[in-house]
Design a protein around this motif. Sequence first.
Motif, PDB file in Angstrom:
ATOM      1  N   VAL A  64       0.845  -1.200   0.000  1.00 30.54           N
ATOM      2  CA  VAL A  64       0.000   0.000   0.000  1.00 30.54           C
ATOM      3  C   VAL A  64       0.876   1.245   0.000  1.00 30.54           C
ATOM      4  O   VAL A  64       0.660   2.193  -0.771  1.00 30.54           O
ATOM      5  CB  VAL A  64      -0.948   0.003   1.206  1.00 30.54           C
ATOM      6  N   GLY A  65       1.881   1.251   0.869  1.00 31.98           N
ATOM      7  CA  GLY A  65       2.784   2.393   0.944  1.00 31.98           C
ATOM      8  C   GLY A  65       3.568   2.597  -0.340  1.00 31.98           C
ATOM      9  O   GLY A  65       3.778   3.736  -0.786  1.00 31.98           O
ATOM     10  N   LEU A  66       3.993   1.513  -0.968  1.00 32.62           N
ATOM     11  CA  LEU A  66       4.729   1.607  -2.233  1.00 32.62           C
ATOM     12  C   LEU A  66       3.856   2.178  -3.345  1.00 32.62           C
ATOM     13  O   LEU A  66       4.311   2.999  -4.154  1.00 32.62           O
ATOM     14  CB  LEU A  66       5.249   0.232  -2.633  1.00 32.62           C
ATOM     15  N   ALA A  67       2.610   1.734  -3.400  1.00 34.21           N
ATOM     16  CA  ALA A  67       1.695   2.238  -4.419  1.00 34.21           C
ATOM     17  C   ALA A  67       1.457   3.730  -4.248  1.00 34.21           C
ATOM     18  O   ALA A  67       1.448   4.495  -5.225  1.00 34.21           O
ATOM     19  CB  ALA A  67       0.375   1.472  -4.367  1.00 34.21           C
ATOM     20  N   LEU A  68       1.272   4.163  -3.010  1.00 37.85           N
ATOM     21  CA  LEU A  68       1.048   5.589  -2.748  1.00 37.85           C
ATOM     22  C   LEU A  68       2.300   6.405  -3.041  1.00 37.85           C
ATOM     23  O   LEU A  68       2.224   7.510  -3.601  1.00 37.85           O
ATOM     24  CB  LEU A  68       0.615   5.783  -1.295  1.00 37.85           C
TER      25      LEU A  68
END
Length: 314
Positions: A64-68
């Motif tokens: 999730v953090g990587l996508a954001l």
Amino acid sequence: MFFLQTRGVGETVLTDLPDVIVFLFGLVTQLGDQWFFFVAFTSLYWVCWPRISDRPRRTAASFVGLALGSLALVTALKVGFALPRPPTAAIAAAPAWPSPLSDLFVSFTTDDGFGFPSGHALGTTVVYGAAAVVLDVWDRRRRILAAAAIVGTVSLSRVVIGVHYGVDVVVGVLLGLVFLKAVFTVAAADDAPGHLDPRRLFALAAVLASLALAVVFVTGVPHHGENAAAALGGSLGGFFGWSRLSDHESLPTLSPPVALVSFFGAGGLWVAADALDAPIPVVVLATGAVVAFILVAPQLQMRFAGDTVAQRAD
């Protein structure tokens, strides 16, 4: 600068291939779309499938953090360069297919906004590249080959459907590799070698999203402003949501009914904020609430449903 303005091939591909081939590449390109990441990583976090990693919930939150973070980075770059897509990127003649296939064809094969670098190429490089490193399924060589195949196919699809020039996707992949290296340098988990620290990832994504918003305001170009706001809100929500959880891996998985209701509630709020063209502060608050809810949902289920016998993630 002239090279970047013309940027090679891309604008005529749609006219050279059969509709069915273009449609298939339009399907493939969804593997790098933000909606797909939202569905995949939310499901992965809530189901917390233990076979993917020895820290499945940390791994899912990291995605999730990587996508954001990749969304924030590519938004800042797109607005900063402000280079156009191919002339036909926002145009697609619907084939004589029954609805909704013809509508999906147009949706999957068009795009708007700035084009350089490719967000799909950058995002897939970051997400699937990280998956090759942190997942435990298969062996490392097979994971790397699978990640390279997905990144290559998604990147190619962006040129095939006519929404990017070749140089857009090449630069996107290269920047994705650089960003991925930086992520594993600054956000490596101290307590779990080989894993990432979601809290650091969300903090990094928030910084990049703030930079993207600053670029939007300084340039006076509103394009992609909502993406920057969504990245900022989601990153802040992720940071505070993850920080409120102590023993992440021991939290229960969501029961199917709770997961279904939660998914439509969270997804509906995100889509509404985008569809209604909400002001940037509203988008930040809405997406922040969505991501924070996604992360704390297992704890909320345990508290309010008394789910003491639920299946454990570890």
